[in-house]
Motif scaffolding. Sequence first.
Motif, PDB file in Angstrom:
ATOM      1  N   UNK A 188      -6.673  -4.426  -8.201  1.00 30.29           N
ATOM      2  CA  UNK A 188      -6.738  -3.105  -7.624  1.00 30.29           C
ATOM      3  C   UNK A 188      -5.830  -2.117  -8.322  1.00 30.29           C
ATOM      4  N   UNK A 189      -5.008  -2.577  -9.252  1.00 27.81           N
ATOM      5  CA  UNK A 189      -4.226  -1.685 -10.094  1.00 27.81           C
ATOM      6  C   UNK A 189      -2.892  -1.310  -9.448  1.00 27.81           C
ATOM      7  N   UNK A 190      -1.832  -1.990  -9.868  1.00 23.49           N
ATOM      8  CA  UNK A 190      -0.497  -1.703  -9.353  1.00 23.49           C
ATOM      9  C   UNK A 190      -0.072  -0.281  -9.678  1.00 23.49           C
ATOM     10  N   UNK A 191      -0.507   0.204 -10.819  1.00 22.06           N
ATOM     11  CA  UNK A 191      -0.138   1.565 -11.192  1.00 22.06           C
ATOM     12  C   UNK A 191      -0.748   2.566 -10.219  1.00 22.06           C
ATOM     13  N   UNK A 234       1.306   2.841  -7.127  1.00 20.07           N
ATOM     14  CA  UNK A 234       2.479   3.695  -7.328  1.00 20.07           C
ATOM     15  C   UNK A 234       2.103   5.169  -7.272  1.00 20.07           C
ATOM     16  N   UNK A 235       0.996   5.521  -7.924  1.00 18.54           N
ATOM     17  CA  UNK A 235       0.554   6.916  -7.923  1.00 18.54           C
ATOM     18  C   UNK A 235       0.165   7.359  -6.518  1.00 18.54           C
ATOM     19  N   UNK A 236      -0.522   6.492  -5.794  1.00 19.42           N
ATOM     20  CA  UNK A 236      -0.927   6.839  -4.435  1.00 19.42           C
ATOM     21  C   UNK A 236       0.280   7.005  -3.522  1.00 19.42           C
ATOM     22  N   UNK A 237       1.291   6.167  -3.720  1.00 18.92           N
ATOM     23  CA  UNK A 237       2.503   6.291  -2.905  1.00 18.92           C
ATOM     24  C   UNK A 237       3.126   7.672  -3.091  1.00 18.92           C
ATOM     25  N   UNK A 238       3.161   8.159  -4.312  1.00 16.54           N
ATOM     26  CA  UNK A 238       3.697   9.497  -4.575  1.00 16.54           C
ATOM     27  C   UNK A 238       2.832  10.567  -3.926  1.00 16.54           C
ATOM     28  N   UNK A 241      -5.505  -0.786  -0.316  1.00 15.86           N
ATOM     29  CA  UNK A 241      -4.129  -0.339  -0.119  1.00 15.86           C
ATOM     30  C   UNK A 241      -3.606  -0.980   1.157  1.00 15.86           C
ATOM     31  N   UNK A 242      -2.596  -1.826   1.045  1.00 11.41           N
ATOM     32  CA  UNK A 242      -2.137  -2.601   2.194  1.00 11.41           C
ATOM     33  C   UNK A 242      -0.731  -2.207   2.619  1.00 11.41           C
ATOM     34  N   UNK A 243      -0.537  -2.174   3.938  1.00  6.41           N
ATOM     35  CA  UNK A 243       0.785  -2.031   4.532  1.00  6.41           C
ATOM     36  C   UNK A 243       0.968  -3.180   5.523  1.00  6.41           C
ATOM     37  N   UNK A 244       2.136  -3.223   6.165  1.00  4.61           N
ATOM     38  CA  UNK A 244       2.394  -4.310   7.112  1.00  4.61           C
ATOM     39  C   UNK A 244       1.447  -4.244   8.305  1.00  4.61           C
ATOM     40  N   UNK A 245       1.093  -3.026   8.737  1.00  2.00           N
ATOM     41  CA  UNK A 245       0.303  -2.899   9.952  1.00  2.00           C
ATOM     42  C   UNK A 245      -1.175  -2.592   9.737  1.00  2.00           C
TER      43      UNK A 245
END
Length: 394
Positions: free
Chosen positions: A156-159, A162-166, A222-226
Amino acid sequence: MHTDCGANAARWRVVVEALRVQIPSLVEEFIESLAVLEPYRSGLVPRERIEADGRASFEYLVNRLAEHCGPTRVITDPAQSLGRDRARRGVPLGALMAAIHIDVSLLWNRLRTQIGDEDAALLVEHVEVLLSVVDEYGRNVQDAYLHEEAVMVQQGDHELDTLLARLLDGQDDDELLDAVAQRLGASPSSPLLVMAAPVARRESLWSFYRECWAQQQRPHWLARAQDVVLLMSLEAPAADVLDRARSVHAALVPLCPGVKDLPGAVALARTLAEVLPRGCESAFTLRQGWLAVATAGLGQVAPFLVQEVFAGLLTRPEAEQERLLETADVYLACGSVARTAQLGYCHRNTVVNRLARLRALTGLDLSVPQEAALFLTARSALACGPGHLHAPSA
């Protein structure tokens, strides 16, 4: 495995070699049995692929059975290829394992057919061999399947993560927007599909994700804890994708018009995911969850709205509160006094009196749309309580 050189071993080898000759008919019988099992019935796996994999599986299993009596021809274990392929195509793991169980059933039936009553002890002696071989093969297929699922997520592309987090943190400069769009295989103004689900109930969304991968589309996970979120460009004609998305048990937001709007779309998807009803067989949309979304947007204002609308009601005995609110819920869901009476197993006048009592305690007439909307929002905030959201009753 030990080698038995006695008469039973020789007889077993004859039986197994006879089974090897029957592999073409076993494959045909396997394909016929598989035709009633979803998703094979829907053509998710092409017949030629099923035929090739079926042949390879039977050859491998027969060869492993023959090993019990000594060295045999070398045949590559097809478990890795089978598990990876079915994961990529979006075949549910349960359906894949059910197909393997069909292999077992067919092999067992053929063995029983070939071995007469006089050789019944031979079958009993080797039944553990058969179960051990099939169990090992099933585990290998499952391990390959689960490993491929993990690889798909990593691809799914780690990069992009990172871009989505920003982007989701509030940055929206043109360079970042272009980079995110490029990674999603879109232009900055391409429409985007955004879906979400709680981690504990992600299975339907995950199946859709695998299905998209199998069809050479490029979803991002895109995964988070919840919760988990699926993002995908819809630059190509999207009717088919959207139709399939509507059958997924997950939160589905209206089409996101472009990368710049992703933060709002993702936030909305996650809010809807919090109130995703259980037992639903289709997507949960803003039309269905608007009240929960509106309530979530109140933030710290919510307790004040509850106090403003329900101060008088909350002074009444709990039984009276519940009775009046239950009547209001049913009335606002159907819009009819007569229907409310029918659903509440009471007289029409009882409903009218309860609504009048509620109007006296809240100052709101539920037959007036604007006042009903205020009541609904306050009612949702009252039901939610601190830190919780609930989907409105319907």
